[in-house]
Design an enzyme around this catalytic site. Structure first.
Site, PDB file in Angstrom:
ATOM      1  N   CYS A   1       0.704  -1.140  -0.031  1.00 32.12           N
ATOM      2  CA  CYS A   1      -0.173  -0.056  -0.110  1.00 32.12           C
ATOM      3  C   CYS A   1       0.796   1.277  -0.144  1.00 32.12           C
ATOM      4  O   CYS A   1       0.337   2.351  -0.413  1.00 32.12           O
ATOM      5  CB  CYS A   1      -0.933   0.180   1.265  1.00 32.12           C
ATOM      6  SG  CYS A   1      -2.123  -1.569   1.166  1.00 32.12           S
TER       7      CYS A   1
ATOM      8  N   ASN B   1      -9.967  -0.002  -0.134  1.00 34.85           N
ATOM      9  CA  ASN B   1      -8.707   0.163  -0.057  1.00 34.85           C
ATOM     10  C   ASN B   1      -7.858  -0.350  -1.705  1.00 34.85           C
ATOM     11  O   ASN B   1      -8.055  -1.596  -1.837  1.00 34.85           O
ATOM     12  CB  ASN B   1      -7.904  -0.609   1.005  1.00 34.85           C
ATOM     13  CG  ASN B   1      -6.295  -0.596   1.056  1.00 34.85           C
ATOM     14  OD1 ASN B   1      -5.649  -0.128  -0.065  1.00 34.85           O
ATOM     15  ND2 ASN B   1      -5.780  -1.054   2.134  1.00 34.85           N
TER      16      ASN B   1
ATOM     17  N   HIS C   1      -3.388   7.613   2.387  1.00 38.86           N
ATOM     18  CA  HIS C   1      -3.814   6.373   1.797  1.00 38.86           C
ATOM     19  C   HIS C   1      -5.193   5.788   2.431  1.00 38.86           C
ATOM     20  O   HIS C   1      -5.556   6.213   3.376  1.00 38.86           O
ATOM     21  CB  HIS C   1      -2.873   5.413   2.271  1.00 38.86           C
ATOM     22  CG  HIS C   1      -3.147   3.767   1.880  1.00 38.86           C
ATOM     23  ND1 HIS C   1      -3.504   3.314   0.669  1.00 38.86           N
ATOM     24  CD2 HIS C   1      -3.220   2.722   2.781  1.00 38.86           C
ATOM     25  CE1 HIS C   1      -3.928   2.176   0.662  1.00 38.86           C
ATOM     26  NE2 HIS C   1      -3.629   1.534   1.984  1.00 38.86           N
TER      27      HIS C   1
HETATM   28  N1  COA Z   1     -18.442  -8.493   9.265  1.00 38.41           N
HETATM   29  C1  COA Z   1     -18.929  -8.716  10.233  1.00 38.41           C
HETATM   30  N2  COA Z   1     -18.166  -8.616  11.408  1.00 38.41           N
HETATM   31  C2  COA Z   1     -16.898  -8.995  11.025  1.00 38.41           C
HETATM   32  C3  COA Z   1     -16.522  -8.754   9.715  1.00 38.41           C
HETATM   33  C4  COA Z   1     -17.282  -8.403   8.685  1.00 38.41           C
HETATM   34  N3  COA Z   1     -16.926  -8.223   7.686  1.00 38.41           N
HETATM   35  N4  COA Z   1     -15.108  -8.982   9.905  1.00 38.41           N
HETATM   36  C5  COA Z   1     -14.726  -9.280  11.061  1.00 38.41           C
HETATM   37  N5  COA Z   1     -15.804  -9.306  12.044  1.00 38.41           N
HETATM   38  C6  COA Z   1     -16.071  -9.658  13.330  1.00 38.41           C
HETATM   39  C7  COA Z   1     -14.743 -10.401  13.916  1.00 38.41           C
HETATM   40  O1  COA Z   1     -15.137 -11.837  13.662  1.00 38.41           O
HETATM   41  C8  COA Z   1     -15.023 -10.208  15.361  1.00 38.41           C
HETATM   42  O2  COA Z   1     -15.925 -10.664  15.988  1.00 38.41           O
HETATM   43  P1  COA Z   1     -15.578 -11.201  17.552  1.00 38.41           P
HETATM   44  O3  COA Z   1     -15.580 -10.119  18.224  1.00 38.41           O
HETATM   45  O4  COA Z   1     -17.074 -12.236  17.460  1.00 38.41           O
HETATM   46  O5  COA Z   1     -14.455 -12.475  17.433  1.00 38.41           O
HETATM   47  C9  COA Z   1     -15.380  -8.502  15.523  1.00 38.41           C
HETATM   48  O6  COA Z   1     -16.129  -8.417  14.184  1.00 38.41           O
HETATM   49  C10 COA Z   1     -14.383  -7.548  15.602  1.00 38.41           C
HETATM   50  O7  COA Z   1     -13.043  -7.885  14.815  1.00 38.41           O
HETATM   51  P2  COA Z   1     -11.966  -7.076  14.682  1.00 38.41           P
HETATM   52  O8  COA Z   1     -10.949  -7.654  13.798  1.00 38.41           O
HETATM   53  O9  COA Z   1     -11.411  -6.713  16.150  1.00 38.41           O
HETATM   54  O10 COA Z   1     -12.622  -5.639  14.091  1.00 38.41           O
HETATM   55  P3  COA Z   1     -11.829  -4.398  13.990  1.00 38.41           P
HETATM   56  O11 COA Z   1     -12.448  -3.134  14.774  1.00 38.41           O
HETATM   57  O12 COA Z   1     -10.441  -4.323  14.197  1.00 38.41           O
HETATM   58  O13 COA Z   1     -12.008  -3.989  12.296  1.00 38.41           O
HETATM   59  C11 COA Z   1     -10.848  -3.998  10.342  1.00 38.41           C
HETATM   60  C12 COA Z   1     -11.566  -4.829  11.555  1.00 38.41           C
HETATM   61  C13 COA Z   1     -10.417  -4.981   9.264  1.00 38.41           C
HETATM   62  C14 COA Z   1     -11.848  -3.191   9.747  1.00 38.41           C
HETATM   63  C15 COA Z   1      -9.741  -3.317  11.072  1.00 38.41           C
HETATM   64  O14 COA Z   1      -8.874  -4.093  12.013  1.00 38.41           O
HETATM   65  C16 COA Z   1      -9.064  -2.421   9.791  1.00 38.41           C
HETATM   66  O15 COA Z   1      -9.353  -1.806   9.175  1.00 38.41           O
HETATM   67  N6  COA Z   1      -7.509  -2.933  10.042  1.00 38.41           N
HETATM   68  C17 COA Z   1      -6.497  -2.346   9.173  1.00 38.41           C
HETATM   69  C18 COA Z   1      -6.759  -2.845   7.813  1.00 38.41           C
HETATM   70  C19 COA Z   1      -5.929  -1.983   6.952  1.00 38.41           C
HETATM   71  O16 COA Z   1      -5.833  -0.936   6.991  1.00 38.41           O
HETATM   72  N7  COA Z   1      -5.203  -2.913   6.090  1.00 38.41           N
HETATM   73  C20 COA Z   1      -4.532  -2.478   5.216  1.00 38.41           C
HETATM   74  C21 COA Z   1      -3.374  -1.707   5.641  1.00 38.41           C
HETATM   75  S1  COA Z   1      -2.469  -0.742   4.412  1.00 38.41           S
END
Ligand code: COA
Length: 315
Positions: free
Chosen positions: A114, A269, A239
């Protein structure tokens, strides 16, 4: 006389097919509400069958060259940032070069996920400032849909396809004021396509926390290097991974969201293409005024992170 890279034009391309959150929620166990609340993403574009990174990069490049009024034959450097090349080799840059009808320019890809566009922009800027090149095309392009596991709800909601490009030319007026690149490969396993597998895997939560911390640091590093404070910035062009990461960086800078270019809602993204897509989007809306200062930043797999400070030189 010292030389700088002046930005002469921008371009972008998004494939026609749009996948919105409603449609995604019929594919995996998720909902529009969850995706919007956690990421700010409403929809993303997906490449058509048979369409790949070369095709999208070519279209973005044509737009950027047209805005710059630079013929492809005048390019002496083509740098493409991509994590999703159509072929292992030749490089995407060489394949785009052939489509553009340029012969003889140096052409190569850089891979910093990214942060790829910032790495490519910094590379081209160093070529220009050291007089190794005069007119450069820099492209960020991704066909992320090819490396997404469409059954993994924690990643498939995040990514999209597209391309963005800029044309740079050596000039006494900057242009690019400074670039800053970093990486720490010890975090490789938090965000990767594992060996022997074709799909992206991510531990979203630690990636999120690291992105917020690191981007906060790089914006301060960039300001300090230019003897500026956040008040000297007119625009943040971040980004586009997650609106909450963008808001956290803007908040640390004390920048109102009206001064932050956001396309994440409509693009998702797009990895290396996110920053040039956002830049082109705002440039074509006429958002940037001559003399304004733009801070571009990105964070990605590797981990890699980087920034570029620009002065907008076009009317
Ligand atoms: N829909 C519904 N629930 C979802 C889900 C979806 N698409 N994806 C994950 N969940 C659930 C998980 O299973 C978890 O459930 P649990 O609590 O029962 O285990 C819960 O939601 C929370 O998951 P978590 O991963 O802690 O959520 P989060 O607040 O961290 O959000 C992202 C997840 C991926 C949106 C977030 O972590 C993120 O944006 N991370 C950075 C990603 C990124 O920028 N990557 C590229 C870098 S360049």
């Amino acid at each position: 006389m010292s030389l700088h890279s002046r930005l002469l034009g921008t371009g972008s391309y998004l494939p026609e097919r749009i996948l919105d959150n409603q449609e995604l929620s019929r594919m995996v166990d998720t909902s529009d509400e969850w995706i919007v609340a956690r990421t700010g993403i409403h929809r993303r574009h997906l490449a058509a069958a048979g369409q790949g990174s070369v095709d999208m990069a070519y279209r973005a490049a044509r737009e950027a060259l047209a805005m710059a009024a630079v013929p492809a034959s005048a390019l002496d450097l083509i740098v493409v940032a991509t994590t999703t090349p159509d072929q292992i080799f030749p490089s995407t840059a060489c394949l785009v070069q052939a489509r553009l009808g340029n012969r003889g320019a140096a052409a190569f890809d850089v891979q910093a996920v990214c942060t790829g566009f910032i790495y490519a922009l910094a590379t081209a800027d160093h070529f220009i400032r050291s007089r190794a090149a005069r007119t450069a095309l820099v492209i960020g392009v991704e066909t992320m849909s090819r490396i997404i596991d469409w059954t993994d709800r924690s990643t498939c909601i995040l990514f999209g396809d597209g391309a963005g490009a800029v044309v740079l030319r050596a000039d006494q007026e900057a242009g690019i004021l400074s670039t800053h690149l970093h990486a720490d490969g010890s975090f490789a396993d938090l965000l990767q396509v594992p060996v022997g597998q074709g799909h992206l895997q991510m531990q979203g939560n630690p990636v999120f926390r690291m992105a917020v911390r690191t981007l906060g640091e790089i914006v301060q590093e960039t300001l300090a290097a230019n003897h500026m404070t956040a008040r000297d910035l007119d625009w943040l062009v971040p980004h586009q991974a997650n609106i909450r990461i963008i808001q956290a960086t803007a908040e640390k800078l004390g920048m109102p969201m009206e001064r932050v270019v956001t396309t994440v809602a409509d693009h998702g993204n797009v990895s290396a293409a996110s920053v040039p897509l956002a830049l082109d989007h705002a440039a074509r809306l006429g958002s940037f005024q001559r003399g304004q200062t733009l801070l571009l930043e990105a964070f990605g797999g590797g981990f890699t992170w980087g920034s570029a400070l620009l002065r907008w030189t076009e009317e």
